[in-house]
Design a protein around this motif. Structure first.
Motif, PDB file in Angstrom:
ATOM      1  N   VAL A   1     -45.687  10.473  20.500  1.00  0.00           N
ATOM      2  CA  VAL A   1     -44.746  10.561  20.931  1.00  0.00           C
ATOM      3  C   VAL A   1     -44.134  11.833  21.061  1.00  0.00           C
ATOM      4  CG1 VAL A   1     -41.837   9.634  20.716  1.00  0.00           C
ATOM      5  CG2 VAL A   1     -43.542   8.006  20.004  1.00  0.00           C
ATOM      6  N   GLN A   2     -42.859  12.959  21.576  1.00  0.00           N
ATOM      7  CA  GLN A   2     -42.482  14.070  21.169  1.00  0.00           C
ATOM      8  C   GLN A   2     -41.016  13.942  21.801  1.00  0.00           C
ATOM      9  OE1 GLN A   2     -41.936  17.149  21.383  1.00  0.00           O
ATOM     10  NE2 GLN A   2     -44.044  17.602  22.323  1.00  0.00           N
ATOM     11  N   ALA A   3     -40.434  14.330  19.991  1.00  0.00           N
ATOM     12  CA  ALA A   3     -39.311  13.951  19.790  1.00  0.00           C
ATOM     13  C   ALA A   3     -38.793  15.385  19.762  1.00  0.00           C
ATOM     14  CB  ALA A   3     -39.468  13.258  18.509  1.00  0.00           C
ATOM     15  N   TRP A   4     -39.347  16.132  20.187  1.00  0.00           N
ATOM     16  CA  TRP A   4     -38.662  17.284  20.931  1.00  0.00           C
ATOM     17  C   TRP A   4     -37.470  17.910  18.868  1.00  0.00           C
ATOM     18  CZ3 TRP A   4     -40.325  18.930  24.925  1.00  0.00           C
ATOM     19  CH2 TRP A   4     -40.569  18.281  25.751  1.00  0.00           C
ATOM     20  N   TYR A   5     -36.156  18.591  19.341  1.00  0.00           N
ATOM     21  CA  TYR A   5     -35.743  18.901  18.156  1.00  0.00           C
ATOM     22  C   TYR A   5     -34.176  18.109  19.001  1.00  0.00           C
ATOM     23  CZ  TYR A   5     -38.771  22.638  16.648  1.00  0.00           C
ATOM     24  OH  TYR A   5     -39.759  23.191  17.006  1.00  0.00           O
ATOM     25  N   PRO A   6     -34.219  16.884  17.953  1.00  0.00           N
ATOM     26  CA  PRO A   6     -33.127  15.998  18.609  1.00  0.00           C
ATOM     27  C   PRO A   6     -31.874  16.236  17.623  1.00  0.00           C
ATOM     28  CG  PRO A   6     -34.586  14.706  17.213  1.00  0.00           C
ATOM     29  CD  PRO A   6     -35.048  16.412  17.200  1.00  0.00           C
ATOM     30  N   GLY A   7     -31.350  16.717  17.512  1.00  0.00           N
ATOM     31  CA  GLY A   7     -29.683  17.309  16.524  1.00  0.00           C
ATOM     32  C   GLY A   7     -30.124  16.242  14.903  1.00  0.00           C
ATOM     33  N   GLN A   8     -29.040  16.443  14.765  1.00  0.00           N
ATOM     34  CA  GLN A   8     -28.584  16.124  13.275  1.00  0.00           C
ATOM     35  C   GLN A   8     -28.529  14.232  13.607  1.00  0.00           C
ATOM     36  OE1 GLN A   8     -24.368  17.150  13.279  1.00  0.00           O
ATOM     37  NE2 GLN A   8     -23.360  15.082  13.900  1.00  0.00           N
ATOM     38  N   GLU A   9     -29.132  13.556  14.332  1.00  0.00           N
ATOM     39  CA  GLU A   9     -29.101  12.158  14.123  1.00  0.00           C
ATOM     40  C   GLU A   9     -30.927  11.754  14.076  1.00  0.00           C
ATOM     41  OE1 GLU A   9     -27.849   9.013  13.410  1.00  0.00           O
ATOM     42  OE2 GLU A   9     -25.992   9.923  12.741  1.00  0.00           O
ATOM     43  N   ALA A  10     -31.773  12.928  13.906  1.00  0.00           N
ATOM     44  CA  ALA A  10     -33.492  13.440  14.345  1.00  0.00           C
ATOM     45  C   ALA A  10     -33.421  11.959  13.682  1.00  0.00           C
ATOM     46  CB  ALA A  10     -34.016  14.817  14.193  1.00  0.00           C
ATOM     47  N   GLY A  11     -33.737  11.773  12.732  1.00  0.00           N
ATOM     48  CA  GLY A  11     -34.674  10.820  11.730  1.00  0.00           C
ATOM     49  C   GLY A  11     -34.610   8.988  12.408  1.00  0.00           C
ATOM     50  N   ASN A  12     -32.548   9.035  13.253  1.00  0.00           N
ATOM     51  CA  ASN A  12     -32.342   7.556  12.940  1.00  0.00           C
ATOM     52  C   ASN A  12     -32.588   7.696  14.152  1.00  0.00           C
ATOM     53  OD1 ASN A  12     -30.955   7.231  10.851  1.00  0.00           O
ATOM     54  ND2 ASN A  12     -29.526   8.651  11.167  1.00  0.00           N
ATOM     55  N   ALA A  13     -33.053   8.791  15.605  1.00  0.00           N
ATOM     56  CA  ALA A  13     -33.303   8.842  16.960  1.00  0.00           C
ATOM     57  C   ALA A  13     -34.734   7.904  17.153  1.00  0.00           C
ATOM     58  CB  ALA A  13     -32.815   9.691  17.454  1.00  0.00           C
ATOM     59  N   ILE A  14     -35.303   8.888  16.381  1.00  0.00           N
ATOM     60  CA  ILE A  14     -37.041   8.272  16.584  1.00  0.00           C
ATOM     61  C   ILE A  14     -37.284   7.408  14.885  1.00  0.00           C
ATOM     62  CG2 ILE A  14     -38.866   9.541  15.333  1.00  0.00           C
ATOM     63  CD1 ILE A  14     -38.547  11.727  14.689  1.00  0.00           C
ATOM     64  N   ALA A  15     -36.253   6.710  14.280  1.00  0.00           N
ATOM     65  CA  ALA A  15     -36.524   5.591  14.023  1.00  0.00           C
ATOM     66  C   ALA A  15     -36.720   4.603  15.184  1.00  0.00           C
ATOM     67  CB  ALA A  15     -35.986   5.367  13.060  1.00  0.00           C
ATOM     68  N   ASP A  16     -35.321   4.395  15.614  1.00  0.00           N
ATOM     69  CA  ASP A  16     -34.731   3.585  16.835  1.00  0.00           C
ATOM     70  C   ASP A  16     -36.212   3.256  17.611  1.00  0.00           C
ATOM     71  OD1 ASP A  16     -32.343   2.985  15.734  1.00  0.00           O
ATOM     72  OD2 ASP A  16     -31.460   5.175  17.156  1.00  0.00           O
ATOM     73  N   VAL A  17     -36.722   4.414  18.589  1.00  0.00           N
ATOM     74  CA  VAL A  17     -37.564   5.089  19.375  1.00  0.00           C
ATOM     75  C   VAL A  17     -39.144   3.759  18.824  1.00  0.00           C
ATOM     76  CG1 VAL A  17     -39.155   5.765  20.378  1.00  0.00           C
ATOM     77  CG2 VAL A  17     -36.755   6.266  20.535  1.00  0.00           C
ATOM     78  N   LEU A  18     -39.309   4.534  17.668  1.00  0.00           N
ATOM     79  CA  LEU A  18     -40.329   3.388  17.040  1.00  0.00           C
ATOM     80  C   LEU A  18     -40.832   2.292  16.734  1.00  0.00           C
ATOM     81  CD1 LEU A  18     -41.407   5.976  14.258  1.00  0.00           C
ATOM     82  CD2 LEU A  18     -42.706   6.379  16.862  1.00  0.00           C
TER      83      LEU A  18
END
Length: 817
Positions: free
Chosen positions: A606-623
């Motif tokens: 997964v290419q997650a870039w630099y997704p802003g302050q919600e990074a970890g939550n957004a990554i968890a949502d996708v995974l």
């Protein structure tokens, strides 16, 4: 007579001139006699930092970076983000946001690629227009940048980009043209560099001939900070505003140029008119409020950042491992697992409201009981920042002499001093400072102490000089190329025993930017068993998530990358974990492509870039499948750096030589280059997998107006054939057959993003105008459509066509710019 004409008539020449340069770093002077307020600006584009330093300052919302927004391919979403950023800008008491950044991804190593949308001008242009529309719809001026030819950070303040007009017109100017013609941007910022030998801030052809006369721009053209170098030349060429203040080349110098006949009073009036026009549009003309900045942590912004972050993520590989199920035991591994990499470095950075790391997002989603953790290796470019309280003593000289004129405190071993320093008790370009604090080591043994600075710096540990960036200071690749490279020393420390830290700093003669800054870090080197520990927990887990990539130290303004391999031992870490557990998923956080020698060994990427302050939550949502990985690559990922179009054995092509960089590849950048040279990329432009599947049918072309107007409509029906909701991007490419000049095999000319429920179908029609089929004929100075056949195809990426048709023109057609 308009209000602006009335004000111009009432203003003295000196008052008009006063509006043509900043009063300070972030604002223009008011003219109280006429009731004219201050125009204030703030940096962007992934937030609104306000008037503080690049470090610290009033907190702001941190949105996904530019390349992440590019990966969404979602015009409506980017417009929503523009609207939200208008609210952020207002919270910082500003009227203009210095954004968006729309330079093209010419090279995969450009340190500022993370801030820009795409390698493709049409994708970048459509998203730029949406961003500007959202921002300006709320009364905040956009400032699209950097106009033009700033595709590298190497010697960017002096380098001349040698680009022929056809390449400029067909590639590098298009995002700016879209922002002007489609969205009516109110601001444009010139680049630092030269274009074909002339500084962008003095380039009459760019600012007057193209921008104003051909495109109809009627807003403010401003310099980048310290990016103007002359008086009469910039004003006559079309540069309205010199930033920052106080002025260097205008003010009394400009009045003298008018007296000498070098600048006409009418030219001054037109430049002042541009300033007043934007002030009227943004309300700055009548804004007499006391300047105030607030930290507005809005729930709706949190939700938008989380949504956009997930939609930007590109699923590059999935052997059925994703989305994760709810009962799996997960090993969380890697240097980016517990570090929240939310943004790149440079002027786009800000002080976020908070940062959510992937570990924190995973814990919130799954609970800590099913998770184990190991760092495995590091990926820092510099020694980790020392975060501890410091007392700071300021001296009004550069020798640390006499008594301090001001004292203060700060919470970390870095500073970026701009504007008013030490409550105005020292000159920004002539002061020194001594910082004192303590570091408490958690392990015994050798520690590495690193420091770098724009200015002179040195670090003492327990009274001993350990790192010296003072005695033999040399210009390097930090602080926008105004700083030295990191100087590292070593010291032996004992766990639990506080060590006294003293940092001394002094300003030095500067080049273009006039920066005073330093950063100091300290760490004990990671032991050789770290990868073994990661392998051990991976072997004992159902799934191993490996969080690797770069951070804002690598992806930063002012410094290009030296390669696209993962820093440090990260490739070794991924390979070792994958060998121990075939259910390994790699989550990449970078501002662009990386080489992936381990790709065949892992189950998912997964290419997650630099997704802003919600990074970890957004990554968890996708995974976990709570959100669709909605991204598609806005930049081709090559197998290796040498496959990239800017890579050459001739340094003139990249990184430049003798003050000049030649865009010798012309219009053949990105996917156009890979097509031309029959080079298979690792992942093609536009690529991205979904958690669902899609079918395409009923492809049709309406070319009834092609001969008369040059326009064509292309339609296709898309059906979600999978078991869950998902999204796909329809990409429309044009292929000229047997053109009279060398043209790309295909070019993206339209796109649409669709979100569909299971079983849902939707018909999409994409309209192409005459420009979609044209090339720029330099000898005639016009866009030319030549007779012949054109293939029109729908694809899901630059190498995957799902439907194709052919149309024919009998006659030639020309359109003026």
């Amino acid at each position: 007579m308009s209000r602006i004409d009335t004000l111009l008539d009432q203003m003295t020449l000196a008052e008009q001139v006063s509006l043509l340069s900043g009063e300070d770093f972030w604002s223009l002077p008011a003219i109280e006699r006429l009731g004219i307020g201050k125009l204030r600006v703030t940096d962007g584009p992934n937030g609104a930092r306000g008037g503080g330093s690049l470090i610290g300052g009033v907190k702001s919302a941190s949105f996904p970076v530019g390349i992440a927004l590019g990966a969404t391919w979602n015009v409506d979403l980017v417009e929503q983000i523009g609207k939200a950023l208008a609210e952020e800008t207002k919270s910082k008491g500003a009227h203009m946001l210095l954004a968006p950044t729309v330079n093209i991804h010419r090279s995969v190593t450009n340190g500022r690629n993370f801030e820009c949308y795409s390698e493709d001008p049409v994708l970048g242009g459509q998203l730029a227009a949406a961003y500007v529309t959202g921002l300006q719809g709320q009364g905040i001026a956009a400032t699209i940048k950097h106009f033009a030819g700033n595709e590298s950070e190497i010697e960017r303040t002096t380098m001349s980009s040698k680009i022929d007009e056809r390449t400029l017109r067909e590639v590098y100017l298009i995002p700016f043209e879209y922002a002007v013609k489609k969205a009516g941007t109110w601001g444009v910022m010139t680049a630092y560099n030269r274009v074909n030998g002339t500084f962008a801030s003095e380039h009459k052809w760019l600012m007057t001939d193209v921008l104003r006369q051909q495109w109809g721009f009627d807003g403010v053209v401003m310099s980048d900070w310290f990016g103007s170098h002359s008086t009469a030349e910039t004003v006559n060429a079309g540069l309205d505003l010199e930033m920052p203040g106080p002025t260097r080349d205008r003010g009394e110098k400009l009045l003298a140029a008018v007296d000498a006949g070098e600048v006409a009073p009418e030219t001054i009036r037109e430049r002042a008119r541009a300033i007043l026009t934007v002030m009227e549009r943004t309300g700055a003309l009548d804004d007499h409020r006391e300047h105030k900045e607030t930290a507005d942590d809005r729930p709706e912004h949190r939700a938008l950042i989380r949504k956009a972050g997930a939609e930007a993520m590109v699923l590059l590989k999935n052997d059925g491992i994703l989305p994760l199920s709810g009962d799996q035991k997960i090993a969380v591994i890697g240097p980016n697992a517990k570090a929240a990499q939310i943004m790149g470095g440079g002027s786009a950075q800000l002080n976020p409201h908070y940062r959510v790391s992937p570990w924190e997002g995973s814990v919130a989603a799954r609970g800590e009981g099913v998770l184990t953790y190991a760092i495995g290796c590091t990926n820092t470019r510099f020694e980790p920042l020392l975060e501890t309280p410091f007392q700071v003593a300021y001296f009004d000289n550069d020798t640390l002499s006499g008594e301090p004129v001001h004292t203060a405190t700060q919470d970390e071993a870095q500073a970026f001093w701009i504007g008013r320093i030490a409550n105005g008790k020292v000159a920004p370009n002539h002061f020194s400072a001594r910082l004192t604090g303590q570091f408490v080591p958690t392990t015994s043994g050798i520690h590495r102490v690193g420091v770098f600075s724009a200015g002179y710096s040195r670090v003492y540990v327990n009274g001993k000089l350990v790192s010296d960036a003072w005695t033999h200071w040399n210009k390097g690749r930090t602080f926008f190329e105004d700083g030295c490279d990191e100087v590292i020393g070593e010291v032996d420390l004992v766990a639990g025993q506080p060590a006294d830290i003293t940092i001394e700093f002094a300003t030095k003669a500067h080049s273009t930017l006039g920066i005073a800054a330093f950063r100091m870090g300290i760490s004990a080197p990671l032991g050789g068993t770290a990868i073994e520990e990661a392998v051990a927990i991976a072997r004992d887990a159902d799934v191993a998530l490996v969080f690797v990539g770069r951070n804002g130290e690598w992806d930063t303004e002012g410094s290009d990358l030296e390669s696209i391999t993962l820093p440090g031992r990260q490739d070794e870490l991924v390979a070792a974990v994958a060998a121990a557990n075939p259910n390994t998923v790699v989550v990449l956080q970078t501002g662009g492509p990386v080489e992936m020698p381990w790709l065949d060994a892992v189950a998912g990427v997964v290419q997650a870039w630099y997704p802003g302050q919600e990074a970890g939550n957004a990554i968890a949502d996708v995974l976990l499948g709570l959100a669709e990985p909605g991204g598609r690559l806005p930049q081709s990922f090559p197998v290796k750096w040498s496959d990239n179009p800017a890579h050459s054995q001739d340094p003139k092509v990249y990184p430049g030589q003798d003050g000049e960089v030649e865009y010798r590849e012309g219009v053949f950048i990105g996917y156009r280059h890979y097509d031309r040279h029959v080079i298979a990329p690792l992942f093609p432009f536009g690529f991205g997998l979904s958690y669902s599947t899609f079918a395409f049918s009923d492809f049709s072309i309406d070319d009834t107006a092609f001969e008369t107007e040059g326009s064509v409509d292309v339609s296709v029906t898309v059906t979600n054939t999978g078991p869950r909701a998902g999204s796909t991007v329809i990409q429309l490419y044009v292929h000229p057959e047997a053109p009279p000049v060398e043209r790309p095999e295909k070019e993206l000319k339209g796109f649409a993003k669709l979100g569909l429920a299971p079983g849902e179908s939707r018909t999409v029609t994409l309209s192409l105008d005459a420009r979609a089929f044209a090339y720029f004929e330099m000898s005639r100075g016009a866009w030319a459509i030549t007779p012949g056949n054109y293939r029109v195809s729908i694809g899901t990426d630059a190498q995957s066509s799902v439907a194709e048709g052919k149309i024919t023109r009998q006659t030639a057609l020309e359109r003026r710019p």
